[in-house]
Enzyme design. Structure first.
Site, PDB file in Angstrom:
ATOM      1  N   GLY A  14     -10.011   3.688  21.509  1.00 39.16           N
ATOM      2  CA  GLY A  14     -10.002   5.096  21.116  1.00 39.16           C
ATOM      3  C   GLY A  14      -8.689   5.751  21.543  1.00 39.16           C
ATOM      4  O   GLY A  14      -7.668   5.076  21.750  1.00 39.16           O
ATOM      5  N   GLY A  15      -8.736   7.076  21.687  1.00 41.91           N
ATOM      6  CA  GLY A  15      -7.526   7.834  21.982  1.00 41.91           C
ATOM      7  C   GLY A  15      -6.864   7.449  23.288  1.00 41.91           C
ATOM      8  O   GLY A  15      -5.636   7.282  23.353  1.00 41.91           O
ATOM      9  N   ASN A  49      -2.570  16.615  23.368  1.00 43.48           N
ATOM     10  CA  ASN A  49      -3.556  17.085  24.361  1.00 43.48           C
ATOM     11  C   ASN A  49      -3.102  18.360  25.064  1.00 43.48           C
ATOM     12  O   ASN A  49      -3.825  18.904  25.888  1.00 43.48           O
ATOM     13  CB  ASN A  49      -3.890  15.988  25.396  1.00 43.48           C
ATOM     14  CG  ASN A  49      -2.845  15.863  26.475  1.00 43.48           C
ATOM     15  OD1 ASN A  49      -1.685  16.227  26.285  1.00 43.48           O
ATOM     16  ND2 ASN A  49      -3.238  15.359  27.631  1.00 43.48           N
ATOM     17  N   SER A  75     -16.154  19.207  31.353  1.00 42.99           N
ATOM     18  CA  SER A  75     -14.740  19.092  31.743  1.00 42.99           C
ATOM     19  C   SER A  75     -14.455  19.640  33.138  1.00 42.99           C
ATOM     20  O   SER A  75     -14.948  20.706  33.528  1.00 42.99           O
ATOM     21  CB  SER A  75     -13.864  19.842  30.728  1.00 42.99           C
ATOM     22  OG  SER A  75     -12.526  19.801  31.159  1.00 42.99           O
ATOM     23  N   GLY A 121     -10.253   6.980  37.521  1.00 41.18           N
ATOM     24  CA  GLY A 121      -9.416   7.802  36.638  1.00 41.18           C
ATOM     25  C   GLY A 121      -9.012   9.151  37.203  1.00 41.18           C
ATOM     26  O   GLY A 121      -8.372   9.932  36.499  1.00 41.18           O
ATOM     27  N   GLY A 149     -11.830  -0.980  24.919  1.00 36.37           N
ATOM     28  CA  GLY A 149     -11.850   0.226  24.088  1.00 36.37           C
ATOM     29  C   GLY A 149     -10.628   0.323  23.204  1.00 36.37           C
ATOM     30  O   GLY A 149      -9.595  -0.331  23.470  1.00 36.37           O
ATOM     31  N   LYS A 152      -7.961  15.899  19.274  1.00 39.75           N
ATOM     32  CA  LYS A 152      -6.574  15.567  19.636  1.00 39.75           C
ATOM     33  C   LYS A 152      -5.709  15.225  18.409  1.00 39.75           C
ATOM     34  O   LYS A 152      -4.518  15.502  18.395  1.00 39.75           O
ATOM     35  CB  LYS A 152      -6.546  14.396  20.620  1.00 39.75           C
ATOM     36  CG  LYS A 152      -6.978  14.787  22.024  1.00 39.75           C
ATOM     37  CD  LYS A 152      -6.803  13.636  23.002  1.00 39.75           C
ATOM     38  CE  LYS A 152      -7.300  14.017  24.376  1.00 39.75           C
ATOM     39  NZ  LYS A 152      -7.138  12.953  25.363  1.00 39.75           N
ATOM     40  N   ARG A 173     -15.740  -3.040  20.470  1.00 38.07           N
ATOM     41  CA  ARG A 173     -16.891  -3.342  19.630  1.00 38.07           C
ATOM     42  C   ARG A 173     -16.425  -3.493  18.184  1.00 38.07           C
ATOM     43  O   ARG A 173     -16.928  -4.297  17.439  1.00 38.07           O
ATOM     44  CB  ARG A 173     -17.891  -2.173  19.642  1.00 38.07           C
ATOM     45  CG  ARG A 173     -18.357  -1.732  20.965  1.00 38.07           C
ATOM     46  CD  ARG A 173     -19.541  -0.836  20.820  1.00 38.07           C
ATOM     47  NE  ARG A 173     -19.175   0.553  20.517  1.00 38.07           N
ATOM     48  CZ  ARG A 173     -19.962   1.578  20.774  1.00 38.07           C
ATOM     49  NH1 ARG A 173     -21.135   1.391  21.324  1.00 38.07           N
ATOM     50  NH2 ARG A 173     -19.582   2.810  20.482  1.00 38.07           N
TER      51      ARG A 173
END
Ligand code: NAP
Length: 290
Positions: A135-136, A93, A21, A255, A133, A72, A158
């Site tokens: 996800g979160g 978050n 991170s 990002g 994607g 999360k 996927r």
């Protein structure tokens, strides 16, 4: 780190793992620039110990933490008050501990939009967007885009059940939004959709260091040069996907902007002060080759 005193207020990031991170570097620099007696440390928590870890925050006087993968959603029941985005996304978050209360917020969604407004600036309303994607981060970006009144979102994944879950979560809230799901392995649909869309957003970790020779999809040779390509990955600064986009003359963004803006909102929740965004951006670019 220097300057920690008996009075220093403690913040941090809770996740598993957290070694990768950038948030400690980012927030400690921001605290320093703002002249705040605060520090930010990594808390790598074994998932089996999450309940103990959250309970310990208040006991130890920790004032706030960011929450990252895989916690999360798991921290939600520990929050006594939730901000609107956290409630709608079902994910937190940013935790703040004050007045004997645990507050849960989610800054990913507004962080993405604030970064878009700062860097990309093109209006999203009426656009057709592809997200890789489910996800979160895909859920947070989906919510952000729906609020901006994009015309259509196609989720390429996927696992189609995860894409359908995101769609079902928001369908009643945004009845006007057109939605489509597709498999990343359906080459024909993928190539057709990539040629037709206005915006492509990668919300998978594919291409992230050290797997820098991977991309979630191969971009068609002929694309509209007006297509915007946004990769939530920021390490490396230019993923293979972004390199391919550049080769096709697309406008490309990584990002880092979202990382800074979601962090800025957490910082503002904790301190009530403005986050020194440009200074921290320059600092990260200089120190991390981003
Ligand atoms: P997540 O909840 O674990 O979701 C990851 C998604 O990527 C899932 O849909 C997963 O599919 C898919 N995926 C993983 N590996 C894949 C592969 N090899 N091929 C195709 N799909 C694959 O993670 P997240 O929180 O959404 O984060 C995703 C990425 O965004 C990470 O790299 C993270 O660092 C980045 N991110 C950046 C910011 C920022 O501020 N810039 C903020 C949040 C996240 P399955 O479900 O099939 O595994």
């Amino acid at each position: 780190m220097t300057g920690i005193k008996g009075t220093t207020q403690i913040f941090g990031i809770l996740g598993y793992p957290v070694g990768h991170s950038i948030s400690p570097l980012m927030h400690n620099r921001a605290f320093e620039l703002a002249g705040l007696d605060m520090c930010y440390i990594p808390f790598e928590v074994d998932p089996a110990q999450l309940d103990h870890a959250i309970g310990s925050l208040a006991v130890l006087g920790v004032k706030g933490v960011n929450v990252t993968i895989p916690f999360k959603e798991d921290v939600l029941p520990h929050c006594q008050k939730l901000g609107e985005s956290a409630r709608i996304l079902g994910a937190v978050n940013t935790i703040s501990l004050r007045d004997h209360t645990v507050y849960g917020d989610n800054t990913d969604c507004d962080g993405f939009i604030n970064a878009w407004r700062e860097e990309v600036q093109s209006p999203l309303e009426g656009t057709r967007v592809i997200i890789f994607g489910a996800g979160g981060s895909a859920k947070a970006v989906y919510y952000a885009l729906a609020r901006e009144k994009v015309k259509k979102i196609t989720l390429f994944t996927r696992d189609l059940t995860k894409a359908h879950r995101i769609y079902n979560h928001f369908s009643a809230m945004f009845p006007e939004l057109q939605e489509e799901t597709g498999s990343l392995s359906d080459e024909e649909m993928l190539q057709q959709s990539l040629c037709d869309c206005d915006v492509i957003i990668n919300c998978t970790p594919v291409g992230m260091w050290p797997h820098t020779d991977e991309a979630p999809a191969v971009l068609p040779q002929q694309m509209k040069p007006s297509t915007l390509l946004y990769d939530l990955v920021y390490n490396p600064a230019e993923t293979l996907l972004l390199r391919e986009g550049r080769a096709r003359s697309l406008r490309i963004y990584n990002g880092l902007g979202m990382l800074l803006h979601q962090g800025a909102l957490s910082f503002e929740i904790w301190t009530g002060m403005r986050f020194p965004l440009q200074e921290v951006r320059n600092f990260l670019k200089e120190n991390l080759d981003l």
